[in-house]
Motif scaffolding. Structure first.
Motif, short mmCIF file in Angstrom:
data_model
loop_
_atom_site.label_atom_id
_atom_site.label_comp_id
_atom_site.label_asym_id
_atom_site.label_seq_id
_atom_site.Cartn_x
_atom_site.Cartn_y
_atom_site.Cartn_z
N PRO A 29 0.33 -83.34 58.79
CA PRO A 29 -0.80 -82.42 58.66
C PRO A 29 -1.25 -81.85 60.01
N LEU A 30 -1.16 -82.63 61.07
CA LEU A 30 -1.51 -82.13 62.41
C LEU A 30 -0.55 -81.04 62.86
N LEU A 31 0.74 -81.27 62.61
CA LEU A 31 1.75 -80.27 62.97
C LEU A 31 1.57 -79.01 62.13
N SER A 32 1.25 -79.17 60.87
CA SER A 32 1.05 -78.03 59.98
C SER A 32 -0.11 -77.16 60.47
N LYS A 33 -1.22 -77.79 60.86
CA LYS A 33 -2.37 -77.04 61.38
C LYS A 33 -2.02 -76.32 62.67
N ALA A 34 -1.29 -77.02 63.55
CA ALA A 34 -0.88 -76.40 64.81
C ALA A 34 0.08 -75.23 64.56
N TRP A 35 0.97 -75.37 63.59
CA TRP A 35 1.92 -74.32 63.22
C TRP A 35 1.16 -73.07 62.76
N SER A 36 0.18 -73.27 61.91
CA SER A 36 -0.63 -72.15 61.41
C SER A 36 -1.35 -71.46 62.56
N ARG A 37 -1.92 -72.25 63.45
CA ARG A 37 -2.65 -71.69 64.60
C ARG A 37 -1.72 -70.88 65.51
N VAL A 38 -0.52 -71.41 65.78
CA VAL A 38 0.44 -70.71 66.65
C VAL A 38 0.87 -69.39 66.02
N PHE A 84 4.16 -76.36 55.16
CA PHE A 84 4.40 -75.48 56.28
C PHE A 84 4.53 -74.03 55.82
N GLY A 85 4.99 -73.82 54.61
CA GLY A 85 4.99 -72.47 54.03
C GLY A 85 3.57 -71.97 53.83
N ILE A 86 2.70 -72.86 53.37
CA ILE A 86 1.28 -72.51 53.20
C ILE A 86 0.63 -72.25 54.55
N ALA A 87 0.99 -73.06 55.54
CA ALA A 87 0.44 -72.87 56.90
C ALA A 87 0.91 -71.54 57.48
N LEU A 88 2.15 -71.16 57.19
CA LEU A 88 2.66 -69.85 57.63
C LEU A 88 1.84 -68.74 56.99
N LYS A 89 1.59 -68.86 55.70
CA LYS A 89 0.78 -67.87 54.98
C LYS A 89 -0.61 -67.79 55.58
N ASP A 90 -1.22 -68.93 55.85
CA ASP A 90 -2.57 -68.94 56.43
C ASP A 90 -2.59 -68.31 57.81
N GLY A 91 -1.59 -68.61 58.62
CA GLY A 91 -1.51 -68.03 59.96
C GLY A 91 -1.37 -66.52 59.92
N PHE A 92 -0.55 -66.05 58.98
CA PHE A 92 -0.38 -64.60 58.85
C PHE A 92 -1.64 -63.93 58.35
#
Length: 181
Positions: A29-38, A84-92
């Motif tokens: 979950p920490l990596l997922s949040k960081a992925w979304s932020r990046v 991570f797909g959801i984190a990508l969506k959130d980041g975008f």
């Protein structure tokens, strides 16, 4: 190195190794949040480069490239993990809908319009089919256009539209897009 450098350098092996290590200690979950932020930060950097009319032509292809390569990272390095797909969506969604919401809608509408009118001089290529390599980077600038570009076939235009629809999905101002288009 920090996560943003791994992502920008498209270091798939290092990202996969990081994923596996954090998976073992239940810290995904920490990596997922960081992925979304990046992803959000990279997208915001791209959007910041759209102030002048000349630079704005390259923003949409760069966003398509960012999305495509980020999707490849999710599929290969993050083992197609849905979080991570959801984190990508959130980041975008964060980067496309930050600031002036109509800005992204306007750029996307212009790009669609130029593509459908066949005005290839104003539509940079959306070539995102190249697989990422260690030498490839996520410095998401569009590929250089050839001097003599051919008119894309119906399939070529359809592929470009599909790529643009990946960006459109994340856009909150769909009604503004409709007004500009």
């Amino acid at each position: 190195p920090d996560l943003s450098r791994l992502v920008e350098g498209c270091q798939l092996q290092d990202l996969a190794r990081l994923y596996r290590l954090l998976q073992e200690v239940a810290a995904l979950p920490l990596l997922s949040k960081a992925w979304s932020r990046v992803i959000g930060e990279l997208g915001i950097k791209l959007m910041a480069g759209s102030d002048s009319p000349e630079e704005s032509k390259d923003v949409v292809p760069a966003l398509v490239n960012l999305h495509s390569k980020s999707q490849q990272v999710v599929e290969s390095a993050f083992q197609n993990d849905s979080n991570f797909g959801i984190a990508l969506k959130d980041g975008f969604e964060q980067c496309l809908n930050a600031g002036a919401q109509n800005k992204t809608a306007k750029l996307l509408a212009r790009h669609f319009d130029a593509l459908l009118r066949g005005d290839l001089a104003s539509v940079p290529s959306l070539d995102s089919t190249q697989p990422p390599s260690s030498a490839a980077s996520l410095v998401f600038s569009p590929p250089a256009r050839g001097i003599e570009e051919e008119q894309p076939s119906g399939e070529g235009i359809e592929d470009r539209i599909k790529q643009l629809m990946q960006i459109f999905r994340h856009l909150a101002a769909k009604d503004a897009f409709e007004a500009f288009f």
